[in-house]
Design an enzyme around this catalytic site. Structure first.
Site, PDB file in Angstrom:
ATOM      1  N   GLU A 153       8.470   0.495  11.753  1.00  0.00           N
ATOM      2  CA  GLU A 153       9.530   1.510  11.693  1.00  0.00           C
ATOM      3  C   GLU A 153       8.832   2.849  11.786  1.00  0.00           C
ATOM      4  OE1 GLU A 153      11.612   4.343  10.971  1.00  0.00           O
ATOM      5  OE2 GLU A 153      11.602   3.785   8.847  1.00  0.00           O
ATOM      6  N   LEU A 154       8.944   3.481  12.955  1.00  0.00           N
ATOM      7  CA  LEU A 154       8.116   4.649  13.244  1.00  0.00           C
ATOM      8  C   LEU A 154       8.955   5.921  13.282  1.00  0.00           C
ATOM      9  CD1 LEU A 154       5.903   2.911  15.966  1.00  0.00           C
ATOM     10  CD2 LEU A 154       5.641   2.928  13.470  1.00  0.00           C
ATOM     11  N   GLY A 190       5.724   4.517   9.352  1.00  0.00           N
ATOM     12  CA  GLY A 190       4.836   5.669   9.495  1.00  0.00           C
ATOM     13  C   GLY A 190       4.900   6.210  10.912  1.00  0.00           C
ATOM     14  N   GLY A 191       3.833   6.864  11.338  1.00  0.00           N
ATOM     15  CA  GLY A 191       3.794   7.488  12.654  1.00  0.00           C
ATOM     16  C   GLY A 191       3.255   6.559  13.726  1.00  0.00           C
ATOM     17  N   LYS A 248       0.856  -1.191   0.000  1.00  0.00           N
ATOM     18  CA  LYS A 248       0.000   0.000   0.000  1.00  0.00           C
ATOM     19  C   LYS A 248       0.886   1.234   0.000  1.00  0.00           C
ATOM     20  CE  LYS A 248      -3.236   2.884   2.512  1.00  0.00           C
ATOM     21  NZ  LYS A 248      -2.354   4.062   2.295  1.00  0.00           N
ATOM     22  N   CYS A 282      12.597  10.287   9.002  1.00  0.00           N
ATOM     23  CA  CYS A 282      12.354   9.732  10.330  1.00  0.00           C
ATOM     24  C   CYS A 282      13.592   9.809  11.212  1.00  0.00           C
ATOM     25  CB  CYS A 282      11.860   8.294  10.224  1.00  0.00           C
ATOM     26  SG  CYS A 282      12.946   7.216   9.286  1.00  0.00           S
ATOM     27  N   GLU A 335       7.771  15.457  17.133  1.00  0.00           N
ATOM     28  CA  GLU A 335       8.317  15.207  15.799  1.00  0.00           C
ATOM     29  C   GLU A 335       7.574  16.101  14.799  1.00  0.00           C
ATOM     30  OE1 GLU A 335       9.511  11.550  12.815  1.00  0.00           O
ATOM     31  OE2 GLU A 335       7.612  11.419  13.899  1.00  0.00           O
TER      32      GLU A 335
END
Length: 487
Positions: A248-249, A226-227, A173, A282, A379
């Site tokens: 993986e944020l 993403g977040g 996606k 990030c 952030e």
């Protein structure tokens, strides 16, 4: 205006609906994108399931999978210019970075191509004389790979490469905020000759596409970048299908400069860490922790470099900082900076949006000493650097670890003993010493705490896309003994 299609089961098609994509440098519509909804998601996952268990893909040797990945790598390299232009148009990321980064992405596919036939099981020295026992590494299943708009060819390669090397199939996606390069990438997958259904590429919105994908019963593993807020939804959805997750944020990475550092080198690295990619990374080194003895000197050096940065159109190779990806992102940054200034912080440079078309925001430095500053804690995903000084090494460590995040960090010192102490004490998945923002397919990438779990890159990532099967073979011809006693 360009029209893009999604890719399901080897077929390019329009989605259930369509939506407009905005050029961040102008604020105007430049392309039409396919919107996948629940029915599209269901078809994509079922196509991936079929390809996983039947047909050409499961019959391939690991070496044959590797050859397909090598071919894909060559095609990515050959089409890097086109992919870079699309990423720049759709996300506003400058062409200087997208060109270099996408050319390097090919090496990630080559790394995992070479690793495909190196994923091994083991023979176990079992404690039973009449048994041979060994393990096999088998694909975990259908992988839902969810990638953000920033660095998406890179952030998808670290999922697609190891997943395909392990023998998995995928539904990818792409972010609705900039899906063009991933939809174009699907054409390279198709031309490389991967069997239908092995790789499917869709895009759409959270409620109607992302949620349907992450809770689909056919999904075995979710690889998400993403977040943290979205990750919480992903984890809740994974309770529906008990899929494993790798997350993986975000990050709020400390950039620590001691008085003995090479200040010119550290300043250049800080510019790379916070102003490259317009701060939309990030691992952005958004918290500068600087020795109080050199604070004024170092900030003056940074201010001069920040004010010399060329802001301009992202397709101009001379541009160093382009627009932010979305209007809402700029509004968020404006709000946090305003709150930080209201709390008493001082703007050293920048701090005001640039007027005109597009979503531009200038390189900004804020002195947050003595202030509880929102910009130091939040952030921002933009070119905003928050500065705090420290008096000694212990205070530097305490400030570095005063965050829920733990993705990356930078330490600048010429004292080797101090560097080793800092490496041990900083709670982050990556520590760069006297450098910053360096990556390689060979090196694991990932964080601690609110920055997620799991690693992307290296052998460990490929193993994450496998599950272990244990095989027991009885070698004795003796009859099976007492059935009521465990062997």
């Amino acid at each position: 205006m360009q029209d893009f299609q999604q890719y399901i089961d080897g077929v390019f098609e329009d989605g259930s609906a369509r939506f407009d994509s905005i050029d961040p440098s102008t604020g105007r519509v430049w392309a039409s994108m396919p919107e996948a909804r629940e029915d599209d998601v269901d078809r994509a996952v079922k196509a991936a399931e079929r390809a996983l268990w039947s047909g050409a893909w499961p019959a391939m040797t690991a070496s044959a999978r590797g050859k397909l990945l090598f071919k894909l790598a060559d095609m990515v390299q050959a089409n890097a210019a086109r992919l870079a232009e699309l990423e720049t148009l759709d996300t506003g990321k400058i062409i200087r970075e997208t060109s270099a980064q996408i050319a390097y992405v090919a090496d990630y596919y080559r790394y995992y191509a070479g690793l495909a036939d190196k994923i091994e099981g083991a023979t176990l020295p079992i404690d039973k004389a009449d048994m041979e026992v060994w393990t096999r590494r088998e694909p975990v299943g259908v992988v839902a790979a969810i990638v953000p708009w920033n660095s998406q060819l890179f952030l998808s390669a670290v999922k697609i490469g190891p997943a395909l090397a392990a023998g998995c199939t995928l539904v990818i996606k792409a972010s609705e905020d900039g899906p063009a390069p991933m939809l174009e990438f699907a054409r390279l997958v198709h031309e490389a000759g991967f069997p239908n259904g092995v790789v499917n590429v869709i895009t759409g919105f959270g409620a109607s596409c992302g949620s349907a994908l992450t809770r689909h019963p056919g999904v075995a593993h979710i690889a998400f970048t993403g977040g943290p807020a979205t990750a919480a939804h992903v984890v809740r959805n994974s309770a529906e299908n008990l899929a494993s997750t790798s997350l993986e944020l975000g990050g709020k990475s400390p950039f620590i400069v001691f008085a003995d550092a090479d200040l010119e080198s550290a300043a250049n690295a800080q510019v790379a860490g916070i102003f490259a990619a317009t701060g939309q990374s990030c691992v952005a080194g958004s918290r500068l922790l600087v020795d109080a003895a050199i604070k004024d000197k170092f900030i003056a050096l940074l201010k001069a470099k920040a004010e010399a940065i060329r802001i301009g159109a992202p397709l101009d190779m001379a541009t160093e900082v382009g627009p932010l990806c979305a209007a809402r992102q700029r509004a968020h940054i404006e709000s946090v900076v305003a709150a930080t200034v209201s709390a008493g912080a001082k703007v050293v440079t920048g701090g005001q949006p640039i007027s005109g078309d597009g979503f531009y925001y200038p390189p900004t430095i804020i002195d947050c000493d003595g202030v509880k500053a929102s910009s130091f804690e939040t952030e921002l995903f933009g070119p905003v650097l928050s500065v705090v000084s420290f008096a000694n090494e212990d205070e530097a460590v305490a400030l570095a670890n005063a965050t829920t995040y733990g993705l990356a960090s930078g330490v600048f010192t010429q004292n080797l003993a101090r560097a080793h102490r800092m490496i041990r004490k900083i709670r982050a998945g990556i520590v760069w010493v006297n450098t910053y923002r360096a990556v390689s397919p060979i090196a694991p990438f990932g964080g601690f705490g609110a920055s997620g779990h799991g690693r992307e890159g290296g052998l460990a990532a490929a193993l994450d896309y496998t599950r272990t099967k244990t095989v027991w073979l009885k070698t004795s011809d003796d009859p099976f003994p007492d059935p009521f006693v465990m062997r």
